[in-house]
Every structure is written in structure tokens, then in C-alpha cells.
Scaffold this motif. Sequence first.
Motif, PDB file in Angstrom:
ATOM      1  N   LEU A 344       0.806  -1.207   0.000  1.00  0.00           N
ATOM      2  CA  LEU A 344       0.000   0.000   0.000  1.00  0.00           C
ATOM      3  C   LEU A 344       0.846   1.267   0.000  1.00  0.00           C
ATOM      4  CD1 LEU A 344      -2.850  -0.938   2.516  1.00  0.00           C
ATOM      5  CD2 LEU A 344      -2.934  -0.980   0.017  1.00  0.00           C
ATOM      6  N   GLU A 345       1.855   1.308   0.863  1.00  0.00           N
ATOM      7  CA  GLU A 345       2.681   2.516   0.964  1.00  0.00           C
ATOM      8  C   GLU A 345       4.021   2.178   1.599  1.00  0.00           C
ATOM      9  OE1 GLU A 345       1.672   5.094   4.585  1.00  0.00           O
ATOM     10  OE2 GLU A 345      -0.274   4.168   4.090  1.00  0.00           O
ATOM     11  N   VAL A 346       4.969   3.100   1.437  1.00  0.00           N
ATOM     12  CA  VAL A 346       6.298   2.934   2.012  1.00  0.00           C
ATOM     13  C   VAL A 346       6.519   4.024   3.065  1.00  0.00           C
ATOM     14  CG1 VAL A 346       8.779   2.906   1.556  1.00  0.00           C
ATOM     15  CG2 VAL A 346       7.187   1.971  -0.137  1.00  0.00           C
ATOM     16  N   ASP A 347       6.981   3.610   4.237  1.00  0.00           N
ATOM     17  CA  ASP A 347       7.379   4.563   5.270  1.00  0.00           C
ATOM     18  C   ASP A 347       8.794   5.033   4.935  1.00  0.00           C
ATOM     19  OD1 ASP A 347       8.540   5.706   7.643  1.00  0.00           O
ATOM     20  OD2 ASP A 347       6.927   4.802   8.810  1.00  0.00           O
ATOM     21  N   GLN A 348       8.930   6.276   4.532  1.00  0.00           N
ATOM     22  CA  GLN A 348      10.226   6.778   4.068  1.00  0.00           C
ATOM     23  C   GLN A 348      11.273   6.822   5.182  1.00  0.00           C
ATOM     24  OE1 GLN A 348      10.814   7.186   0.928  1.00  0.00           O
ATOM     25  NE2 GLN A 348       8.680   6.852   0.320  1.00  0.00           N
ATOM     26  N   ASP A 349      10.847   6.940   6.443  1.00  0.00           N
ATOM     27  CA  ASP A 349      11.804   7.007   7.551  1.00  0.00           C
ATOM     28  C   ASP A 349      12.410   5.650   7.861  1.00  0.00           C
ATOM     29  OD1 ASP A 349      11.340   9.740   7.841  1.00  0.00           O
ATOM     30  OD2 ASP A 349       9.668   9.412   9.240  1.00  0.00           O
ATOM     31  N   THR A 350      11.581   4.584   7.818  1.00  0.00           N
ATOM     32  CA  THR A 350      12.067   3.258   8.213  1.00  0.00           C
ATOM     33  C   THR A 350      12.316   2.333   7.020  1.00  0.00           C
ATOM     34  OG1 THR A 350       9.824   2.366   8.409  1.00  0.00           O
ATOM     35  CG2 THR A 350      10.752   3.444  10.351  1.00  0.00           C
ATOM     36  N   GLY A 351      11.745   2.674   5.862  1.00  0.00           N
ATOM     37  CA  GLY A 351      11.858   1.777   4.707  1.00  0.00           C
ATOM     38  C   GLY A 351      10.896   0.607   4.764  1.00  0.00           C
ATOM     39  N   ARG A 352      10.047   0.591   5.796  1.00  0.00           N
ATOM     40  CA  ARG A 352       9.068  -0.486   5.898  1.00  0.00           C
ATOM     41  C   ARG A 352       7.914  -0.258   4.920  1.00  0.00           C
ATOM     42  NH1 ARG A 352       8.750  -0.550  12.558  1.00  0.00           N
ATOM     43  NH2 ARG A 352      10.917  -1.229  12.913  1.00  0.00           N
ATOM     44  N   VAL A 353       7.308  -1.369   4.495  1.00  0.00           N
ATOM     45  CA  VAL A 353       6.218  -1.313   3.530  1.00  0.00           C
ATOM     46  C   VAL A 353       4.935  -1.801   4.195  1.00  0.00           C
ATOM     47  CG1 VAL A 353       5.369  -2.162   1.305  1.00  0.00           C
ATOM     48  CG2 VAL A 353       7.804  -1.678   1.612  1.00  0.00           C
ATOM     49  N   LYS A 354       3.877  -1.049   4.026  1.00  0.00           N
ATOM     50  CA  LYS A 354       2.579  -1.429   4.573  1.00  0.00           C
ATOM     51  C   LYS A 354       1.916  -2.444   3.664  1.00  0.00           C
ATOM     52  CE  LYS A 354      -1.765   0.597   6.278  1.00  0.00           C
ATOM     53  NZ  LYS A 354      -2.537   1.867   6.414  1.00  0.00           N
ATOM     54  N   ILE A 355       1.418  -3.534   4.263  1.00  0.00           N
ATOM     55  CA  ILE A 355       0.812  -4.630   3.514  1.00  0.00           C
ATOM     56  C   ILE A 355      -0.658  -4.767   3.891  1.00  0.00           C
ATOM     57  CG2 ILE A 355       0.898  -7.105   3.000  1.00  0.00           C
ATOM     58  CD1 ILE A 355       3.374  -5.611   2.061  1.00  0.00           C
ATOM     59  N   ASP A 356      -1.509  -4.813   2.878  1.00  0.00           N
ATOM     60  CA  ASP A 356      -2.921  -5.167   3.050  1.00  0.00           C
ATOM     61  C   ASP A 356      -2.995  -6.691   3.007  1.00  0.00           C
ATOM     62  OD1 ASP A 356      -5.645  -5.551   2.985  1.00  0.00           O
ATOM     63  OD2 ASP A 356      -6.013  -4.337   1.210  1.00  0.00           O
ATOM     64  N   VAL A 357      -3.231  -7.304   4.138  1.00  0.00           N
ATOM     65  CA  VAL A 357      -3.153  -8.767   4.252  1.00  0.00           C
ATOM     66  C   VAL A 357      -4.396  -9.412   3.622  1.00  0.00           C
ATOM     67  CG1 VAL A 357      -2.936 -10.710   5.845  1.00  0.00           C
ATOM     68  CG2 VAL A 357      -1.802  -8.531   6.367  1.00  0.00           C
ATOM     69  N   LYS A 358      -4.181 -10.427   2.812  1.00  0.00           N
ATOM     70  CA  LYS A 358      -5.264 -11.171   2.164  1.00  0.00           C
ATOM     71  C   LYS A 358      -5.411 -12.578   2.725  1.00  0.00           C
ATOM     72  CE  LYS A 358      -5.996  -7.732  -0.625  1.00  0.00           C
ATOM     73  NZ  LYS A 358      -7.185  -6.870  -0.475  1.00  0.00           N
ATOM     74  N   ASN A 359      -4.295 -13.199   3.086  1.00  0.00           N
ATOM     75  CA  ASN A 359      -4.292 -14.522   3.708  1.00  0.00           C
ATOM     76  C   ASN A 359      -3.152 -14.575   4.719  1.00  0.00           C
ATOM     77  OD1 ASN A 359      -6.371 -16.410   2.400  1.00  0.00           O
ATOM     78  ND2 ASN A 359      -5.386 -15.528   0.594  1.00  0.00           N
ATOM     79  N   ARG A 360      -3.222 -15.512   5.624  1.00  0.00           N
ATOM     80  CA  ARG A 360      -2.261 -15.616   6.728  1.00  0.00           C
ATOM     81  C   ARG A 360      -0.838 -15.857   6.216  1.00  0.00           C
ATOM     82  NH1 ARG A 360      -2.632 -17.726  12.235  1.00  0.00           N
ATOM     83  NH2 ARG A 360      -0.709 -18.781  12.819  1.00  0.00           N
ATOM     84  N   PHE A 361       0.121 -15.159   6.843  1.00  0.00           N
ATOM     85  CA  PHE A 361       1.533 -15.477   6.646  1.00  0.00           C
ATOM     86  C   PHE A 361       2.290 -15.123   7.915  1.00  0.00           C
ATOM     87  CE2 PHE A 361       1.050 -11.152   5.124  1.00  0.00           C
ATOM     88  CZ  PHE A 361       2.214 -10.490   5.489  1.00  0.00           C
ATOM     89  N   SER A 362       3.511 -15.642   8.042  1.00  0.00           N
ATOM     90  CA  SER A 362       4.235 -15.547   9.304  1.00  0.00           C
ATOM     91  C   SER A 362       5.706 -15.222   9.073  1.00  0.00           C
ATOM     92  CB  SER A 362       4.136 -16.876  10.078  1.00  0.00           C
ATOM     93  OG  SER A 362       2.801 -17.287  10.246  1.00  0.00           O
ATOM     94  N   VAL A 363       6.326 -14.729  10.124  1.00  0.00           N
ATOM     95  CA  VAL A 363       7.778 -14.565  10.124  1.00  0.00           C
ATOM     96  C   VAL A 363       8.409 -15.949   9.908  1.00  0.00           C
ATOM     97  CG1 VAL A 363       9.780 -14.000  11.558  1.00  0.00           C
ATOM     98  CG2 VAL A 363       7.756 -12.517  11.581  1.00  0.00           C
ATOM     99  N   GLY A 364       9.391 -16.011   9.041  1.00  0.00           N
ATOM    100  CA  GLY A 364      10.021 -17.274   8.690  1.00  0.00           C
ATOM    101  C   GLY A 364       9.512 -17.863   7.385  1.00  0.00           C
ATOM    102  N   ASP A 365       8.371 -17.361   6.883  1.00  0.00           N
ATOM    103  CA  ASP A 365       7.834 -17.865   5.621  1.00  0.00           C
ATOM    104  C   ASP A 365       8.699 -17.410   4.449  1.00  0.00           C
ATOM    105  OD1 ASP A 365       5.692 -19.165   6.748  1.00  0.00           O
ATOM    106  OD2 ASP A 365       4.264 -17.533   6.403  1.00  0.00           O
ATOM    107  N   LYS A 366       8.750 -18.260   3.419  1.00  0.00           N
ATOM    108  CA  LYS A 366       9.371 -17.876   2.158  1.00  0.00           C
ATOM    109  C   LYS A 366       8.304 -17.211   1.294  1.00  0.00           C
ATOM    110  CE  LYS A 366      11.996 -19.608  -1.810  1.00  0.00           C
ATOM    111  NZ  LYS A 366      12.532 -20.815  -2.497  1.00  0.00           N
ATOM    112  N   LEU A 367       8.557 -15.964   0.912  1.00  0.00           N
ATOM    113  CA  LEU A 367       7.589 -15.181   0.158  1.00  0.00           C
ATOM    114  C   LEU A 367       8.121 -14.859  -1.231  1.00  0.00           C
ATOM    115  CD1 LEU A 367       6.558 -12.546   2.880  1.00  0.00           C
ATOM    116  CD2 LEU A 367       5.498 -14.777   2.426  1.00  0.00           C
TER     117      LEU A 367
END
Length: 439
Positions: A344-367
Motif C-alpha cells: 500500500l505505501e512505504v514509510d520513508q523514515d524506516t523503509g518499511r512497507v505497509k501490507i494489506d493482508v489477504k491470507n495468513r503469513f508468518s515470520v520465517g515464511d518464504k515469500l
Amino acid sequence: MMKTPELLAPAGSLQMLETAFDFGADAIYAGQPRYSLRVRNNDFGKIEVLKQGIDTAHDLGKKFYLVSNLLPHGAKTRTYIRDMSPVVALKPDALIMSDPGLIMMAREAWPDMPIHLSVQANTVNGASAKFWRSVGISRVILSRELSFDEIEEVRQDCPEMELEVFVHGALCIAYSGRCLLSGYMSHRDSNQGACTNACRWDYKVKPGQQNQSGDVVLLQESRRPDDLMPMEEDEHGTYIMNSKDLRAIEHIERLTKMGVDSFKIEGRTKSPYYVARTCQAYRAAINDAVAGKPFNTALLGNLEGLANRGYTDGFYERHHDKEYQLYMRGHSLSGRSLYVGETLEVDQDTGRVKIDVKNRFSVGDKLEVIEPSGNRDITLESMWNMQGEPISVAPGSGHFVWIQLNLKSKKAYIARYTQDAVPMESTASCSSGESCCNA
């Protein structure tokens, strides 16, 4: 160097339109609900949205085809010109139509508007193509029931006509009397006068064995007592009228060499993710075919990542057996990956990207990150909620999360690799009978 055919994608919303163009489509098709065979999931019923879509296409040097392929009863013929005049004034690049009466009216009202003949008109031979050419049609979308040889015959019989064929998406069993059951059940084509009235056979139900997915019932036809047809029923029901989905990406080179002008993807009610995946794959296949490169089989795997009912190349190759009708399963057979979110958008300060979640996913998953510039795999190492707190799981639809992602494009789609069968996207699926009757 072969002529580069057009890649034509479906659009039920502005987001789908923009996604299609970002991922390689040359044109999109969309329709207004009252006069096209797609009422639900259709934002283009609003004239301001339609105008924005047409303007966006033209600003990008792309094309916007307006679907008007209804087979109308008398009441709609009396309102058609009045209702469509402000729409035609927006200057779509062509109308996609099927009814001879409406076509005649459109030719009289808007003589300069190109008209493409819908697949609903079932053009199956060169003589029909010549007829439609004689009344001002500039392109024919050929019937799905044609083989390679028959398409080539039409091309040779009517070389001045633009030809379009479907290469991907849902297939239906029948439209009105144009039934396919006889062909599937007994290899006798009802559309060629050889109907065996399979719909009227005397069927009995015999008990079968139970397996992991549910009960299996055997259908027995009275004149064929030894030919027991399995019909699986699970908690969702039974799906004996489901066809497998069309996928002809492996035939793009052959169809390009024939001189087919446009390759069409079905799916105006499906998701932007579906459009991104299919456009990306078919764009690559078209480019490779024109450049004389061999077919890249990895593209097959990319399409397996979409929700599907299993794939078939339809009628391009004649006399497939009845397994190409999906008697046994109605849910998705996709086991490669699952669509889990979009950026959806990028936080310019942290470089993090906002995600609109559609189905479950977890830390450690291969994306898999799907972008117009190319796809890449990552392993998700960290994730945060909207308050910036570390979390390990994105629960599913309706949630938003932040992830660390070096985004190369303004928009990307995220898939999680999985070996498990997944349900079809709720926004991308419908019964096969309504899903494919669109243009």
C-alpha cells in the motif's frame, strides 16, 4: 520478426486496469453492467470511473475496449442508444458486441466506432468472419471450441479480419442451446448435429468408497451399466459441471505464427493479483515467441501459483478425454503458492512497507514478491503491527502489517510458497457457467 500480438486483459476496477498495464497488457476490456455479461464486481457502471479508466489507458498509449455483449430482449434494445451515447462520447477504442440487432443500431448511431464481435456470437468458420467483415466488424473473437487447424483456416479465409482468441481463464459448459455435455460425455458434438442428449440420460446413483476428502458416489447411466462415473462430494458439495480452467501459454508461439492479432485473458471479476500474474506470464511468452526464443516452461509454474480448478488447453488440441472436465473437484488445485497481500505505501523514515493482508503469513515464511520489474524470493525475518510493535503472524484478510522490503516498483503483490492445496480467492471465483461468458 513476427508481428507482436496484443495482450488483452480483463478489468472490473481501476486497480485491475492499472495492474494490467503495469504488468504488460496492451489493452483492457471492461463493461457497463446493464449491457454486458458481467454485473457483479464491476466498478465501471459509474460514468466517472469509466471516464477515468479510458483516460488512463489513453494517457499510457494503451487501449480500452468497452464490452456491450448482452443478448438483449426488446426492452433493452429500446434504451441502448440513449444509455450508451454518453459512454461512446468518452471514446473507448472499440465496442465488443454480440447481438446483430444492437450491432446494426450501433453502426447507424456511431459509424466511426470500431466494433469487435464477441465470443458470444460463436464464430467458428471463415465464411462467418467474411460476413461480419461485410457489415463493418473490424475484429472477431473466435469461438473457444476451435482447434489450431480451424483457427488457421479462418485466418487464411479472411486475412483482412483481425482475430482474437482466449488463452487463459474459466471455461463454461453451455450457453443456451449451445451445450458441451454431449461432447464431453460421448465425444459427439451437439453443435455439429450429433447431440446424444447426455443431459436426458437415465442416471442412477451407486454408493462408492470413502476417501480423505469425502464420499465418492458413482453415477450409472442405464444403457452403460459398466461405465461408472465417479462423482466426489465433500463438505462444499459436488462439482460435476465444473470444467478445468483454460491455460494456453504453451501455445502462444504457434498462435502468433498463425497471425492471431490478440490474446485474451478471461476474468473481469477476479483479483488484481490474478491480473498481475497472468499478464506477467503471457507478456513474457509473447515477447519470447516474437523474438524466436523457445518457450520458458517456468511460466507454467508461475500460473500454477494462481487459484485454479486444474488446467486444460481447451479445444486447441482435439479429442482430449473426459478427464479434462473436472468431475472430481471444484476447489482450487493450486499448491505452489498462496496470495497473501499487496503493498500500500512505504514509510520513508524506516523503509518499511505497509501490507494489506489477504491470507495468513508468518515470520520465517518464504515469500515471493511480484513486481512489474521482475519477481524475487525473500524469507520474512520481521514484521510489525500498525502500532510498530513486533509480531510474528499476519492473521488474514482485514489486517494491515508492516514488513521490511526493498520495493522496486510503486506496487507489488506478495505470495507465500506452500505445498498445501488452497481455497480459491473469494474475489476471483464463481461458478464456471458465469465466469467465462464475458466478451
